[in-house]
Design a protein around this motif. Structure first.
Motif, PDB file in Angstrom:
ATOM      1  N   ASN A  34       2.412  19.271  26.979  1.00 42.04           N
ATOM      2  CA  ASN A  34       2.877  18.207  27.455  1.00 42.04           C
ATOM      3  C   ASN A  34       1.925  16.960  26.994  1.00 42.04           C
ATOM      4  O   ASN A  34       1.666  16.036  27.527  1.00 42.04           O
ATOM      5  CB  ASN A  34       3.026  18.074  28.993  1.00 42.04           C
ATOM      6  CG  ASN A  34       3.711  16.902  29.353  1.00 42.04           C
ATOM      7  OD1 ASN A  34       4.545  16.570  28.836  1.00 42.04           O
ATOM      8  ND2 ASN A  34       3.465  16.531  30.529  1.00 42.04           N
ATOM      9  N   GLY A  78       5.880  20.008  43.599  1.00 39.09           N
ATOM     10  CA  GLY A  78       6.028  18.778  43.046  1.00 39.09           C
ATOM     11  C   GLY A  78       4.658  18.078  42.699  1.00 39.09           C
ATOM     12  O   GLY A  78       3.595  18.454  43.018  1.00 39.09           O
ATOM     13  N   HIS A  79       4.643  16.776  41.976  1.00 44.68           N
ATOM     14  CA  HIS A  79       3.425  15.904  41.749  1.00 44.68           C
ATOM     15  C   HIS A  79       2.922  15.443  42.872  1.00 44.68           C
ATOM     16  O   HIS A  79       3.390  15.326  44.084  1.00 44.68           O
ATOM     17  CB  HIS A  79       3.628  14.839  40.840  1.00 44.68           C
ATOM     18  CG  HIS A  79       4.108  15.325  39.264  1.00 44.68           C
ATOM     19  ND1 HIS A  79       5.388  16.085  39.007  1.00 44.68           N
ATOM     20  CD2 HIS A  79       3.396  15.417  38.445  1.00 44.68           C
ATOM     21  CE1 HIS A  79       5.199  16.036  37.795  1.00 44.68           C
ATOM     22  NE2 HIS A  79       4.177  15.792  37.327  1.00 44.68           N
ATOM     23  N   HIS A  99       0.280  14.130  49.178  1.00 41.53           N
ATOM     24  CA  HIS A  99       1.267  15.115  48.954  1.00 41.53           C
ATOM     25  C   HIS A  99       2.775  14.445  49.465  1.00 41.53           C
ATOM     26  O   HIS A  99       2.630  13.588  50.419  1.00 41.53           O
ATOM     27  CB  HIS A  99       0.916  16.432  49.578  1.00 41.53           C
ATOM     28  CG  HIS A  99      -0.362  17.013  48.937  1.00 41.53           C
ATOM     29  ND1 HIS A  99      -0.203  17.877  47.888  1.00 41.53           N
ATOM     30  CD2 HIS A  99      -1.628  16.873  49.316  1.00 41.53           C
ATOM     31  CE1 HIS A  99      -1.343  18.278  47.518  1.00 41.53           C
ATOM     32  NE2 HIS A  99      -2.267  17.831  48.553  1.00 41.53           N
ATOM     33  N   ARG A 100       3.756  14.997  48.892  1.00 40.21           N
ATOM     34  CA  ARG A 100       5.049  14.681  49.122  1.00 40.21           C
ATOM     35  C   ARG A 100       5.558  14.866  50.753  1.00 40.21           C
ATOM     36  O   ARG A 100       6.288  13.947  51.251  1.00 40.21           O
ATOM     37  CB  ARG A 100       6.079  15.457  48.511  1.00 40.21           C
ATOM     38  CG  ARG A 100       6.430  14.555  47.033  1.00 40.21           C
ATOM     39  CD  ARG A 100       7.531  15.332  46.346  1.00 40.21           C
ATOM     40  NE  ARG A 100       7.637  14.547  45.041  1.00 40.21           N
ATOM     41  CZ  ARG A 100       8.661  13.412  44.957  1.00 40.21           C
ATOM     42  NH1 ARG A 100       9.130  12.871  46.270  1.00 40.21           N
ATOM     43  NH2 ARG A 100       8.887  12.730  43.912  1.00 40.21           N
ATOM     44  N   PHE A 126       4.512   6.556  36.671  1.00 38.94           N
ATOM     45  CA  PHE A 126       3.355   7.411  36.498  1.00 38.94           C
ATOM     46  C   PHE A 126       2.448   7.227  37.796  1.00 38.94           C
ATOM     47  O   PHE A 126       1.264   7.867  37.684  1.00 38.94           O
ATOM     48  CB  PHE A 126       2.840   7.213  35.203  1.00 38.94           C
ATOM     49  CG  PHE A 126       2.012   6.075  34.925  1.00 38.94           C
ATOM     50  CD1 PHE A 126       0.476   5.860  35.199  1.00 38.94           C
ATOM     51  CD2 PHE A 126       2.748   4.850  34.470  1.00 38.94           C
ATOM     52  CE1 PHE A 126      -0.136   4.633  34.866  1.00 38.94           C
ATOM     53  CE2 PHE A 126       2.096   3.665  34.304  1.00 38.94           C
ATOM     54  CZ  PHE A 126       0.651   3.510  34.489  1.00 38.94           C
ATOM     55  N   LEU A 135      -0.106   9.624  39.634  1.00 39.88           N
ATOM     56  CA  LEU A 135       0.692  11.095  39.662  1.00 39.88           C
ATOM     57  C   LEU A 135      -0.029  12.048  38.981  1.00 39.88           C
ATOM     58  O   LEU A 135      -0.598  11.742  37.754  1.00 39.88           O
ATOM     59  CB  LEU A 135       2.095  10.990  38.981  1.00 39.88           C
ATOM     60  CG  LEU A 135       3.055  10.333  39.908  1.00 39.88           C
ATOM     61  CD1 LEU A 135       4.552  10.269  39.338  1.00 39.88           C
ATOM     62  CD2 LEU A 135       3.291  11.049  41.217  1.00 39.88           C
ATOM     63  N   GLU A 136      -0.114  13.154  39.388  1.00 41.91           N
ATOM     64  CA  GLU A 136      -0.861  14.480  38.924  1.00 41.91           C
ATOM     65  C   GLU A 136      -0.082  15.815  38.939  1.00 41.91           C
ATOM     66  O   GLU A 136       0.727  15.669  39.960  1.00 41.91           O
ATOM     67  CB  GLU A 136      -2.400  14.635  39.134  1.00 41.91           C
ATOM     68  CG  GLU A 136      -3.438  13.733  39.101  1.00 41.91           C
ATOM     69  CD  GLU A 136      -4.734  14.310  39.574  1.00 41.91           C
ATOM     70  OE1 GLU A 136      -4.955  15.197  40.174  1.00 41.91           O
ATOM     71  OE2 GLU A 136      -5.680  13.398  39.619  1.00 41.91           O
ATOM     72  N   GLU A 137      -0.256  16.646  38.320  1.00 43.00           N
ATOM     73  CA  GLU A 137       0.358  17.880  38.504  1.00 43.00           C
ATOM     74  C   GLU A 137      -0.226  18.621  39.430  1.00 43.00           C
ATOM     75  O   GLU A 137      -1.434  18.742  39.542  1.00 43.00           O
ATOM     76  CB  GLU A 137       0.480  18.579  37.157  1.00 43.00           C
ATOM     77  CG  GLU A 137       1.411  18.255  36.005  1.00 43.00           C
ATOM     78  CD  GLU A 137       1.402  19.015  35.000  1.00 43.00           C
ATOM     79  OE1 GLU A 137       0.769  20.272  34.873  1.00 43.00           O
ATOM     80  OE2 GLU A 137       2.023  18.874  33.904  1.00 43.00           O
ATOM     81  N   ASN A 138       0.686  19.101  40.393  1.00 46.61           N
ATOM     82  CA  ASN A 138      -0.052  20.144  41.654  1.00 46.61           C
ATOM     83  C   ASN A 138      -0.183  21.555  40.941  1.00 46.61           C
ATOM     84  O   ASN A 138       0.592  22.256  40.952  1.00 46.61           O
ATOM     85  CB  ASN A 138       0.965  20.127  42.607  1.00 46.61           C
ATOM     86  CG  ASN A 138       0.379  20.516  43.888  1.00 46.61           C
ATOM     87  OD1 ASN A 138      -0.640  21.424  43.870  1.00 46.61           O
ATOM     88  ND2 ASN A 138       0.768  20.158  45.013  1.00 46.61           N
ATOM     89  N   GLN A 139      -1.760  21.505  40.448  1.00 46.15           N
ATOM     90  CA  GLN A 139      -2.167  22.903  39.885  1.00 46.15           C
ATOM     91  C   GLN A 139      -2.020  24.027  40.977  1.00 46.15           C
ATOM     92  O   GLN A 139      -1.695  25.288  40.422  1.00 46.15           O
ATOM     93  CB  GLN A 139      -3.598  22.762  39.422  1.00 46.15           C
ATOM     94  CG  GLN A 139      -3.608  21.446  38.241  1.00 46.15           C
ATOM     95  CD  GLN A 139      -3.041  22.066  37.158  1.00 46.15           C
ATOM     96  OE1 GLN A 139      -2.627  23.110  36.827  1.00 46.15           O
ATOM     97  NE2 GLN A 139      -3.040  20.932  36.148  1.00 46.15           N
ATOM     98  N   PRO A 164       2.544  24.315  42.252  1.00 46.43           N
ATOM     99  CA  PRO A 164       3.440  23.488  41.516  1.00 46.43           C
ATOM    100  C   PRO A 164       4.874  23.084  41.819  1.00 46.43           C
ATOM    101  O   PRO A 164       5.296  22.486  41.537  1.00 46.43           O
ATOM    102  CB  PRO A 164       3.673  24.260  40.016  1.00 46.43           C
ATOM    103  CG  PRO A 164       2.327  25.331  40.080  1.00 46.43           C
ATOM    104  CD  PRO A 164       1.966  25.341  41.725  1.00 46.43           C
TER     105      PRO A 164
END
Length: 524
Positions: free
Chosen positions: A504, A224-225, A246-247, A303, A214-218, A221
């Protein structure tokens, strides 16, 4: 004091220029004057007995856990253990079981949600049950172990399979311990373990395997991740490596993450919601089984995922059996442990870099500082991995491929190994250059890292510089202890500074400044 600690204490006390007759007089003095009262002897014997008792119990319960965990999954089903214990002759008692279970769930909140016992939680559960019985707790533990051992039978073939699988899983952890801060050897070890198991216990079917984190979606955002594929089997690399899911795309991976449970699709062609990355393969060729498992961190938060499929296998009935799926959960557990070990080492390095940045402007008498991490080995056959070198201007080099020091090959650096063995500060002069080796302790007070501080021709630092050095070492140790504490299953991280919430913990160096600030507040 242990023997290495006592020797190091005496070595530091006498210094380098002491004559042999003086050493002999000191030895005779200590032999003559050191006396131990009966009370001290009794206390020491009791301490040794307690320590050996703790070690014996830990080994006993670890062996029982392994016996139950026949597929090397890395966890046991809580309800299954409770069900077996409730059949104990004479009865554990429903009330006792429920009370112990309630206490266990309050200590390990994830149990209420997932129902999985780690080795530590399993040991805690049995100890909680034993504590509720009158009489000797050790005898009760022994009775429980005897009963639980007898309640699980294992064939010779199953035993050999389990033994082989555990050995392979150890390769994953060993890859993490010897690679310092690189994940590549760990990824390679995971793929090798999966390939070996399929060959030995999986009917030699052809599989694809992959890890996505999982990564943050820069960029967006609000969406979601995202999942980034960081490792896979060699044949799949051109189509899969570094791809992002992606989701809003087809696939079951995010369902696995949301539910925290594996999803198995025996026939992908009938599912309708599978994302096929290999565009060279025709729709008709997209046949086979797919298994996606969640990766948990030490606090049982997901994760990432481990995925396996048989789309490259030509056999129509190429499926994953229950014992394989359970073992793959064990691979997930081993990978998570290895991944977070690497993360811990990276965090320690960030703290060390921040600490050195703080130290250098304040200590011009320090010529160089070298930081090492300890790579475990059997007995004293460990290695020291050089990870940071800093010159007298404060310029740092972080070694992505660490220089490895072995005891027998580095006699001039033997003081570093003495420092590791004793877990005590060690002083040494090498070619007229004075060194201070300072250990960083883990939670059991064993050495896991070392600062080798060179002060050149000076035998000691000026008072203010010495004070600043001691402050830096104290704060670094406090920050490292916090990092190690956070890796424990039952410990939730505590954040004090607002910056820690914002970052974080991507920038763990903040911890160093947090402890420095806390000490300042206490002094005001």
């Amino acid at each position: 004091l242990t023997l290495p600690q006592f020797v190091q204490l005496m070595d530091n006390f006498v210094g380098e220029d002491i004559s042999l007759p003086t050493v002999k007089r000191l030895t005779a003095f200590i032999k003559r004057e050191y006396k131990q009262t009966q009370e001290e002897k009794k206390e020491q014997l009791e301490k040794v007995h307690r320590m050996s008792h703790v070690v014996r119990r830990k080994k006993l319960l670890e062996a029982l856990f392994e016996k139950w965990d026949s597929n090397a999954c890395g966890s046991l089903e809580l309800e299954e253990v409770v069900a077996v214990l409730s059949t104990l002759k004479g009865g554990v008692g429903k009330e006792v079981l429920m009370k112990a279970k309630e206490q266990l769930c309050s200590r390990y909140p994830q149990l209420s949600r997932l129902g999985k016992l780690s080795p530590k939680a399993f040991q805690t559960f049995l100890e909680l049950i034993a504590s509720k019985f009158p009489g000797n707790e050790d005898k009760t533990i022994d009775d429980l172990v005897r009963f639980l051992t007898a309640s699980v039978e294992q064939s010779h073939t199953k035993s050999l399979q389990s033994s082989a699988r555990r050995k392979w899983l150890q390769d994953i952890q060993q890859a993490a311990e010897t690679s310092t801060t690189s994940m590549e050897p760990v990824y390679k070890a995971v793929i090798n373990v999966l390939s070996q198991d399929v060959e030995a216990h999986g009917d030699n079917k052809r599989i694809s395997a992959y890890i996505a984190l999982l990564e943050e979606n820069q960029l967006s955002p609000e969406q979601g991740h995202l999942l980034r594929y960081v490792a896979c089997t060699a044949d799949d690399a051109p189509h899969l490596l570094n791809q992002v899911l992606h989701r809003d795309m087809k696939g079951i991976s995010f369902a696995v993450i949301d539910q925290g449970k594996p999803i198995y699709v025996p026939r992908v062609e009938l599912h309708g919601n599978i994302h096929f990355w290999n565009s060279d393969r025709s729709v008709e060729e997209n046949k086979g089984s797919l298994l996606v498992l969640p990766l948990y961190d030490p606090h049982w938060r997901v994760f990432g995922i481990l995925g396996l499929d048989t789309l490259q296998d030509q056999h129509q009935k190429s499926i994953f059996l229950v014992h394989e799926i359970t073992f793959y959960e064990g691979v997930c557990h081993a990978f998570s442990k290895a991944y977070h070990h690497i993360c811990m080492q990276e965090n320690v390095l960030q703290v060390a870099v921040t600490a050195l940045d703080w130290l250098y402007p304040r200590t011009p008498s320090i010529h160089a500082v070298t930081a090492y991490l300890v790579a475990p080995g059997k007995d004293k056959n460990y290695a020291l991995c050089k990870v940071i070198t800093t010159d007298n201007t404060g310029q740092k080099e972080i070694h992505k491929s660490p220089v490895v020091l072995l005891r027998g090959e580095n006699l001039l650096r033997d003081y570093l190994f003495k420092c590791t063995d004793s877990s005590e500060v060690t002083l040494m002069s090498v070619y007229g250059e004075h060194h201070i080796a300072v250990p960083l302790h883990d939670l059991a007070r064993q050495t896991f890292g070392i600062f080798d501080i060179s002060i050149g021709q000076h035998k000691k630092l000026p008072p203010q510089e010495q004070k600043d050095l001691q402050k830096m070492l104290k704060m670094t140790q406090a920050a490292c202890s916090e990092i190690l504490q956070r890796s424990l299953e039952e410990t939730e991280p505590t954040q004090v500074l607002e910056a820690e919430h914002v970052a974080n913990m991507r920038h763990t160096g903040i911890l160093f400044h947090r402890f420095m600030l806390q000490e300042l507040r206490e002094c005001v």
